[in-house]
Design an enzyme around this catalytic site. Structure first.
Site, mmCIF file in Angstrom:
data_model
loop_
_atom_site.group_PDB
_atom_site.id
_atom_site.type_symbol
_atom_site.label_atom_id
_atom_site.label_comp_id
_atom_site.label_asym_id
_atom_site.label_seq_id
_atom_site.Cartn_x
_atom_site.Cartn_y
_atom_site.Cartn_z
ATOM 1 N N HIS A 72 25.168 33.142 42.438
ATOM 2 C CA HIS A 72 25.356 33.641 41.071
ATOM 3 C C HIS A 72 24.956 32.541 40.107
ATOM 4 O O HIS A 72 25.488 31.441 40.184
ATOM 5 C CB HIS A 72 26.836 33.992 40.833
ATOM 6 C CG HIS A 72 27.205 35.342 41.370
ATOM 7 N ND1 HIS A 72 28.197 36.114 40.809
ATOM 8 C CD2 HIS A 72 26.726 36.054 42.417
ATOM 9 C CE1 HIS A 72 28.297 37.250 41.485
ATOM 10 N NE2 HIS A 72 27.415 37.237 42.475
ATOM 11 N N TYR A 200 35.215 37.585 33.240
ATOM 12 C CA TYR A 200 36.525 37.023 32.884
ATOM 13 C C TYR A 200 36.904 37.633 31.539
ATOM 14 O O TYR A 200 36.155 37.489 30.571
ATOM 15 C CB TYR A 200 36.442 35.504 32.759
ATOM 16 C CG TYR A 200 36.191 34.759 34.056
ATOM 17 C CD1 TYR A 200 34.892 34.577 34.543
ATOM 18 C CD2 TYR A 200 37.250 34.245 34.803
ATOM 19 C CE1 TYR A 200 34.664 33.896 35.735
ATOM 20 C CE2 TYR A 200 37.026 33.558 36.003
ATOM 21 C CZ TYR A 200 35.732 33.393 36.452
ATOM 22 O OH TYR A 200 35.507 32.719 37.638
ATOM 23 N N PRO A 292 44.231 29.787 39.554
ATOM 24 C CA PRO A 292 42.974 30.258 40.163
ATOM 25 C C PRO A 292 41.864 30.572 39.160
ATOM 26 O O PRO A 292 40.738 30.819 39.558
ATOM 27 C CB PRO A 292 43.397 31.523 40.905
ATOM 28 C CG PRO A 292 44.617 31.986 40.203
ATOM 29 C CD PRO A 292 45.314 30.768 39.707
ATOM 30 N N LYS A 296 39.012 26.661 41.423
ATOM 31 C CA LYS A 296 38.872 25.243 41.789
ATOM 32 C C LYS A 296 39.736 24.838 42.976
ATOM 33 O O LYS A 296 39.710 23.680 43.398
ATOM 34 C CB LYS A 296 39.218 24.353 40.577
ATOM 35 C CG LYS A 296 38.175 24.434 39.453
ATOM 36 C CD LYS A 296 36.790 24.041 39.938
ATOM 37 C CE LYS A 296 35.707 24.424 38.944
ATOM 38 N NZ LYS A 296 34.383 24.434 39.591
ATOM 39 N N TYR A 384 32.241 24.559 35.823
ATOM 40 C CA TYR A 384 32.360 25.756 36.651
ATOM 41 C C TYR A 384 31.524 25.636 37.929
ATOM 42 O O TYR A 384 32.010 25.927 39.028
ATOM 43 C CB TYR A 384 31.899 26.995 35.854
ATOM 44 C CG TYR A 384 32.251 28.307 36.523
ATOM 45 C CD1 TYR A 384 31.371 28.914 37.419
ATOM 46 C CD2 TYR A 384 33.467 28.931 36.277
ATOM 47 C CE1 TYR A 384 31.697 30.104 38.051
ATOM 48 C CE2 TYR A 384 33.798 30.136 36.900
ATOM 49 C CZ TYR A 384 32.903 30.710 37.786
ATOM 50 O OH TYR A 384 33.235 31.891 38.429
HETATM 51 C C1 PHB Z 1 37.888 35.761 43.551
HETATM 52 O O1 PHB Z 1 36.828 36.384 43.795
HETATM 53 O O2 PHB Z 1 38.941 35.889 44.239
HETATM 54 C C2 PHB Z 1 37.908 34.804 42.380
HETATM 55 C C3 PHB Z 1 36.704 34.532 41.746
HETATM 56 C C4 PHB Z 1 36.699 33.659 40.658
HETATM 57 C C5 PHB Z 1 37.897 33.097 40.226
HETATM 58 C C6 PHB Z 1 39.106 33.380 40.876
HETATM 59 C C7 PHB Z 1 39.111 34.242 41.957
HETATM 60 O O3 PHB Z 1 37.870 32.267 39.144
#
Ligand code: PHB
Ligand code: APR
Length: 389
Positions: A72, A200, A292, A296, A384
């Site tokens: 990605h 997000y 989460p 990280k 990120y």
């Molecule tokens: C997930 O796919 O579980 C996931 C992806 C990105 C994040 C947190 C969890 O920032």
């Protein structure tokens, strides 16, 4: 029994370290409290930094990740009816790999078993002895029998609830913690992801995240109250709430389906210092926890493993203790940067129960600045995709 490195914990940290050591002929024994199926049944985040991708390649375990993972080079951030994209490759020349942590752990188990790795499951009463002395060793019980492993080094990879951190005397240990006043309710559904990149979302009803594992396995989260339990949420209620938190275009095209996994995770920032005590080295969740939001957790465990693996290699191959002496300081430098990013991203994207109108204005101003300022986007993107080791 005797080994060079006794590794407590058969999660991603312990298994990655064991496999990397094996590639240099450095033997280890992994002690895992649970069964292999239990470990591989854990559903966790699925965004890998380039550093972890490279470590998996170095460990000889990257084939399936490259075959089944998705690169990605961007992600979307929405707030209210607004949405903008962070273009990682334009901002950093880098990208992330979307590949489940469970699959990372599975690949590591497969590699260790192929190479005859010593892994003991369902061990109990693991105890660390003489970590700061001349004869470090670990005792434990298995099938009712007491066992002892004499070793040169002990890697505490046993997560937040393990025993390793406690082996560092209280008068030496310093702990830092922030507990967030909400959790994440996550579901896994065998449905096509609502978008080909992660979204997000900061909505007036709370945070939401649209993620995925593959083209027919989606992972969604919504911020929820700490007093909630997964049983409080029917699938229909979850989908309804998610649709109210993401932009209309995505809400209208969201494919819903039965949740094949539903769980709530609390959010916490936590760091213990130092990450070394004599011949004991803490790695991953045994030493630090992040919310989460920035994915990280696994990636910071990976950088710990990178530093410790190279320090142990240096010790055995060159007789130098420079790496092990600087391990804690070097690992913590990067840990605190991951803690800062995860805290900042969480603070910007979630609605806090005690948030004032002014706080809310600051959140929106943060989002507007990120949306409009290249330097802000670059800083976010660098964190990120993963800061350098
Ligand atoms: C997930 O796919 O579980 C996931 C992806 C990105 C994040 C947190 C969890 O920032
Ligand atoms: N004895 C043996 N094993 C133990 C003990 C113990 N006393 N206590 C815990 N364990 C095992 C757990 O069963 C688990 O399999 O240690 C392992 C620790 O794994 P994780 O908790 O996954 O921690 P880590 O390997 O550092 O991985 C960090 O995984 O949990 C996620 O969010 C976390 O993404 C991060 C990554």
């Amino acid at each position: 029994m005797k080994t060079k490195v006794a590794i407590i914990g058969g999660g991603p940290s312990g298994m990655l370290l064991s496999q990397l050591l094996h590639t240099r002929g450095i033997d280890s024994i992994v002690l895992e409290r649970k069964t292999k199926d239990y470990v591989l049944g854990r559903i966790r985040a699925g965004v890998l930094e380039q550093g972890l991708v490279k470590l998996m390649e170095e460990a000889g375990c990257a084939d399936r990740m490259h075959a089944e993972g998705f690169t990605h080079d961007g992600a979307l951030i929405s707030y209210g009816d607004e949405m903008f994209r962070l273009d990682f490759s334009e901002l950093t020349g880098n990208f992330v790999m979307v590949y489940g942590q469970t699959e990372v752990t599975r690949d590591l188990y497969e590699a260790r078993e192929k190479t005859g790795g010593a892994i003991e499951f369902e061990v109990n009463d693991v105890a660390i002895h003489d970590a700061n002395g001349a004869a470090p060793h670990v005792t434990y019980t298995t099938q009712g029998k007491k066992r002892r492993i004499d070793c040169d080094f002990i890697a505490g990879c046993d997560g937040f609830h393990g025993v390793s951190r406690q082996a560092i005397p209280l008068e030496v240990r310093r702990e830092y913690e922030k507990v967030y006043p909400f959790g994440w309710l996550g579901i896994l559904s065998e449905t096509p992801p609502v978008n080909n990149e992660l979204i997000y979302a900061n909505s007036e009803r709370g945070f939401a995240l649209c993620s995925m594992r593959n083209e027919n396995l989606s992972r969604y989260y919504i911020q929820c109250s700490l007093s909630d339990s997964p049983d409080d949420w029917t699938d229909a209620a979850f989908w309804e709430e998610l649709k109210r938190r993401i932009p209309k275009a995505q809400a209208d095209t969201l494919v819903t389906g039965p949740a094949i996994e539903k769980s709530i995770a609390p959010l916490r920032s936590f760091v213990t210092e130092p990450m070394r005590w004599g011949r004991l080295f803490l790695c991953g969740d045994a030493a630090h926890i992040v919310p989460p939001t920035g994915a990280k957790g696994l990636n910071t465990a990976a950088s710990d493993v990178h530093y410790l693996y190279n320090a142990l290699r240096d010790c055995y191959e060159n007789g130098s203790e420079a790496g092990i002496d600087s391990y804690s300081e070097k690992a913590l430098k990067r840990v605190w940067k991951a803690e800062r990013f995860s805290w900042w991203f969480s603070s910007m994207m979630h609605r806090f129960p005690d948030q004032s109108e002014f706080d809310l204005k600051m959140q929106i101003a943060d989002l507007e600045f990120l949306r409009s300022n290249k330097a802000a986007q670059q800083a976010m993107a660098e964190n990120y995709v993963g800061l350098p080791y």
